[in-house]
Design a protein around this motif. Structure first.
Motif, short mmCIF file in Angstrom:
data_model
loop_
_atom_site.label_atom_id
_atom_site.label_comp_id
_atom_site.label_asym_id
_atom_site.label_seq_id
_atom_site.Cartn_x
_atom_site.Cartn_y
_atom_site.Cartn_z
N MET A 1 -22.93 21.02 24.19
CA MET A 1 -22.57 21.59 22.90
C MET A 1 -23.70 22.52 22.44
O MET A 1 -24.87 22.16 22.49
N ASN A 2 -23.33 23.71 21.99
CA ASN A 2 -24.30 24.68 21.51
C ASN A 2 -24.33 24.65 19.98
O ASN A 2 -23.28 24.71 19.35
N ILE A 3 -25.53 24.56 19.42
CA ILE A 3 -25.69 24.35 17.98
C ILE A 3 -26.55 25.47 17.39
O ILE A 3 -27.61 25.81 17.93
N TYR A 4 -26.09 26.03 16.26
CA TYR A 4 -26.85 27.01 15.51
C TYR A 4 -27.70 26.27 14.47
O TYR A 4 -27.19 25.37 13.80
N VAL A 5 -28.97 26.65 14.35
CA VAL A 5 -29.85 26.04 13.36
C VAL A 5 -30.46 27.17 12.53
O VAL A 5 -31.21 27.99 13.06
N VAL A 74 -27.14 23.65 9.79
CA VAL A 74 -26.87 23.26 11.18
C VAL A 74 -25.37 23.17 11.39
O VAL A 74 -24.68 22.46 10.66
N ASN A 75 -24.85 23.92 12.37
CA ASN A 75 -23.43 23.82 12.71
C ASN A 75 -23.21 24.26 14.15
O ASN A 75 -24.12 24.76 14.79
N GLU A 76 -21.99 24.04 14.62
CA GLU A 76 -21.68 24.42 16.00
C GLU A 76 -21.75 25.93 16.11
O GLU A 76 -21.21 26.65 15.26
N ALA A 77 -22.44 26.42 17.15
CA ALA A 77 -22.59 27.86 17.34
C ALA A 77 -21.26 28.48 17.74
O ALA A 77 -20.51 27.92 18.52
#
Length: 88
Positions: A1-5, A74-77
């Motif tokens: 899973m790719n996550i945007y921070v 923070v959420n899913e990219a």
């Protein structure tokens, strides 16, 4: 899973980012995005988690939390959209 921070401290580096997320599970990669010209952090990054469940837990736990005086987003990219190159 790719996550945007987002909204990271400008002092944070890849290792710091990986440390935060490793509490939730195995981290495949952690990258703070840097400005090409200045070499300074742009204040956001991406983390790739090995397991989706660990990624979901990290998003739920960290989104809205304080980190070095800044409230993390923070959420899913989302997949990057292709944009035409700018002409100068």
């Amino acid at each position: 899973m790719n996550i945007y921070v987002g909204n990271l401290s400008y002092r944070m580096n890849d290792k710091d980012l990986e440390e935060i997320f490793s509490k939730f599970g195995a981290v495949k990669s952690a990258k703070v995005i840097m400005d090409k010209e200045t070499g300074k952090s742009k204040g956001f990054g991406f983390v790739e988690m090995v397991e989706s469940a660990a990624g979901s837990q990290a998003i739920e736990s960290l989104n809205g939390n304080d980190c070095e005086g800044r409230t993390l987003r923070v959420n899913e990219a989302k997949p990057r959209e292709e944009r035409p190159r700018r002409q100068f």
